[in-house]
Design a protein around this motif. Structure first.
Motif, PDB file in Angstrom:
ATOM      1  N   VAL A   1      -1.475 -35.166   8.036  1.00  0.00           N
ATOM      2  CA  VAL A   1      -0.556 -34.021   7.978  1.00  0.00           C
ATOM      3  C   VAL A   1       0.648 -34.264   8.876  1.00  0.00           C
ATOM      4  O   VAL A   1       1.811 -34.111   8.453  1.00  0.00           O
TER       5      VAL A   1
ATOM      6  N   HIS B   1      -8.507 -26.590   6.686  1.00  0.00           N
ATOM      7  CA  HIS B   1      -8.930 -26.398   8.074  1.00  0.00           C
ATOM      8  C   HIS B   1      -8.997 -24.913   8.453  1.00  0.00           C
ATOM      9  O   HIS B   1      -9.291 -24.593   9.619  1.00  0.00           O
TER      10      HIS B   1
ATOM     11  N   ILE C   1      -4.152 -28.348   5.663  1.00  0.00           N
ATOM     12  CA  ILE C   1      -4.166 -27.326   6.713  1.00  0.00           C
ATOM     13  C   ILE C   1      -4.980 -26.110   6.267  1.00  0.00           C
ATOM     14  O   ILE C   1      -5.769 -25.554   7.041  1.00  0.00           O
TER      15      ILE C   1
ATOM     16  N   ILE D   1       0.441 -23.071   7.332  1.00  0.00           N
ATOM     17  CA  ILE D   1       1.628 -23.880   7.602  1.00  0.00           C
ATOM     18  C   ILE D   1       2.838 -23.165   7.032  1.00  0.00           C
ATOM     19  O   ILE D   1       2.770 -22.554   5.963  1.00  0.00           O
TER      20      ILE D   1
ATOM     21  N   MET E   1      -5.836 -34.634   9.761  1.00  0.00           N
ATOM     22  CA  MET E   1      -4.835 -34.001  10.608  1.00  0.00           C
ATOM     23  C   MET E   1      -3.725 -34.999  10.958  1.00  0.00           C
ATOM     24  O   MET E   1      -2.534 -34.645  10.984  1.00  0.00           O
TER      25      MET E   1
ATOM     26  N   SER F   1       0.016 -31.707   2.752  1.00  0.00           N
ATOM     27  CA  SER F   1      -0.158 -31.162   4.107  1.00  0.00           C
ATOM     28  C   SER F   1      -0.637 -29.718   4.056  1.00  0.00           C
ATOM     29  O   SER F   1      -1.532 -29.320   4.818  1.00  0.00           O
TER      30      SER F   1
ATOM     31  N   LEU G   1      -3.629 -23.243  13.755  1.00  0.00           N
ATOM     32  CA  LEU G   1      -5.038 -23.596  13.583  1.00  0.00           C
ATOM     33  C   LEU G   1      -5.917 -22.686  14.440  1.00  0.00           C
ATOM     34  O   LEU G   1      -5.531 -22.317  15.557  1.00  0.00           O
TER      35      LEU G   1
ATOM     36  N   ILE H   1       2.546 -25.147  12.371  1.00  0.00           N
ATOM     37  CA  ILE H   1       1.138 -25.202  11.956  1.00  0.00           C
ATOM     38  C   ILE H   1       0.331 -24.293  12.873  1.00  0.00           C
ATOM     39  O   ILE H   1       0.493 -24.326  14.099  1.00  0.00           O
TER      40      ILE H   1
END
Length: 492
Positions: free
Chosen positions: A380, A461, A458, A465, A377, A454, A481, A479
């Protein structure tokens, strides 16, 4: 054996077996009710057996024998009345004629028009059976035989039978009806065979032609679904297979194009610093760097270009592993507000040294939990900030960080006031080696893989993005999450 032949044989069996069974049944019925075949042949040739009703035929034969052995009985009204009573149980009546006078007439025939239809005397022992015909309001069948009374006067016995029109029609036209039914049976089964075969063979032929087109490499067509039966389901499955095969081939072609593009971009990006290294090495070899300071400067430039190449190779290697899902993620559930605060403080310190104005707005609740790989992270965020710094073209440079929660997600926005991105180039900035401005990107250095890496991280995860920009004013990377509902206290 083909499906068409199987169907033809099955329907032929459906046609022949019932037909043979009908014929056998009819023969058995004839034998049961008429005796053996020889008796039937003799009966037909002799003209005896004029009635379908066995009781009626028995009575007719008995009266005929009486006329031969004791004709006087046929003038006995009591005997005739008894016979007439017996005939009426079979829906028949009787008339006995002597010369031109009537010895006996059934009571129900007294006012009938049948007398004008009675045949004339021919010769003793002559049986006669006339086809049914309408006499008055009835359909009547007249059977008779001639004889001589004991005084040698001509006599005739007439049996008049009421006939059902439908039965009469069936008996009269039985051969025609039988042939008609046989033709209908054949036509029905033939039509059924044709249409059923067509409903099966036609879709299968289409599937066969579709397979040939696929074998030839043609996938730009659509299999027509014409039914909902098993063949229709097969057609649906075949069409889905065609679509998937087409998509697979298109994907493969795209992968091949991407591979070629990747090789081209790698070659270009590695050649640039390599060319510079060779140039400075040649300069050192040719004695252009004739002072200690120049030689030191050349060596520093060579080292910088080599480091740039090393960084490019590392980035490429990382992206390849991410693309192949071979990079492990060490997830842990963290307090995301604290994580952002720590990273924001570090970023503010670094940007302040470079004279860049930084502002943060972290509106994330202290209880917000997110499962992340800390190192990835941070990678990123660093990639995004480095990308922002490359394209800063304002006198006063600024970067802002804004974070908030939205539903079950955490939203992080990193905005700069740099050169911005053209609207048509914006959807592609997360593609590997994409350059909205190739010459500027080359001059600014970089691998061209920062944002692509990146995006891979992401998505690893479980997030997303995206980018928004206004050319010449700003660019914002967003971003998203997912939050965690509980803290596990370790790696996931």
């Amino acid at each position: 054996m083909s499906i068409r032949l199987k169907l033809l044989l099955s329907y032929a069996a459906m046609l022949l077996i019932p037909l043979v069974m009908m014929i056998i049944t009819a023969i058995l019925l004839i034998v049961v009710f008429r005796g053996d075949f020889q008796g039937i042949r003799e009966q037909v040739s002799s003209g005896v057996g004029l009635f379908e009703n066995q009781n009626l035929e028995h009575t007719f034969k008995e009266m005929k024998r009486t006329s031969e052995k004791n004709p006087t009985m046929l003038a006995d009204l009591t005997y005739l009345a008894d016979i007439d009573q017996e005939l009426q149980t079979n829906n028949s009546r009787m008339i006995v004629r002597k010369d031109n006078t009537f010895v006996y007439v059934s009571p129900t025939l007294v006012n009938s028009d049948v007398f004008q239809q009675l045949p004339a005397f021919k010769h003793p022992g002559h049986p006669e059976h006339e086809d049914a015909k309408h006499i008055g309001k009835e359909l009547l069948e007249i059977s008779s035989f001639d004889f001589y009374f004991s005084d040698q006067q001509a006599g005739s016995v007439f049996i008049i039978t009421s006939v059902n029109p439908l039965v009469n029609f069936t008996q009269k036209f039985f051969p025609v009806l039988f042939i008609t039914l046989l033709i209908i049976l054949v036509l029905t089964h033939s039509s059924l065979t044709y249409f059923v075969s067509k409903s099966i063979i036609s879709p299968l032929s289409k599937l066969k032609n579709a397979m040939k087109r696929i074998q030839s490499g043609d996938l730009d067509f659509q299999v027509q679904i014409t039914s909902a039966d098993e063949i229709g389901q097969l057609s649906i499955a075949f069409e889905q297979m065609r679509k998937q095969l087409k998509e697979s081939i298109q994907t493969q072609v795209q992968y091949e194009e991407n591979r070629k593009e990747l090789i081209s971009n790698i070659s270009h990006d590695i050649r640039t610093p390599l060319t510079a290294i060779r140039g400075y090495i040649d300069g050192l070899g040719d004695g252009i760097a004739d002072t200690t300071d120049k030689r030191q400067k050349y060596i520093e430039i060579i080292s910088s270009k080599a480091e740039e190449m090393d960084h490019l190779i590392d980035e490429l290697f990382l992206y390849s592993k991410l693309d192949l899902k071979r990079v492990p993620f060490n997830f842990e559930v963290v307090n995301f507000s604290d994580f952002l605060m720590d990273w924001s403080d570090e970023l503010e310190f670094e940007l302040h040294k470079k004279g860049i104005h930084y502002q943060s707005d972290i509106a994330v609740d202290q209880r917000t939990l997110v499962s992340i790989d800390r190192d990835k992270m941070r990678r990123v965020f660093s990639n995004i900030v480095d990308n922002c710094l490359k394209y800063m073209n304002k006198a006063v440079k600024s970067i802002t960080l804004h974070a908030k929660t939205a539903g079950t997600s955490v939203i992080i926005e990193i905005r700069d006031n740099g050169a911005g991105v053209e609207a048509e180039a914006l959807p592609y900035i997360f593609d590997r080696f994409y350059r909205a401005d190739p010459s500027r990107n080359s001059n600014n250095g970089g691998s061209g893989l920062g944002l692509a890496i990146s995006k891979q991280m992401i998505e690893g995860h479980g997030g997303a993005i995206s980018a928004q920009s206004m050319k010449g004013q700003w660019t914002c990377i967003t971003i998203k999450l997912p939050q965690k509902t509980r803290k596990d206290g370790g790696n996931e």
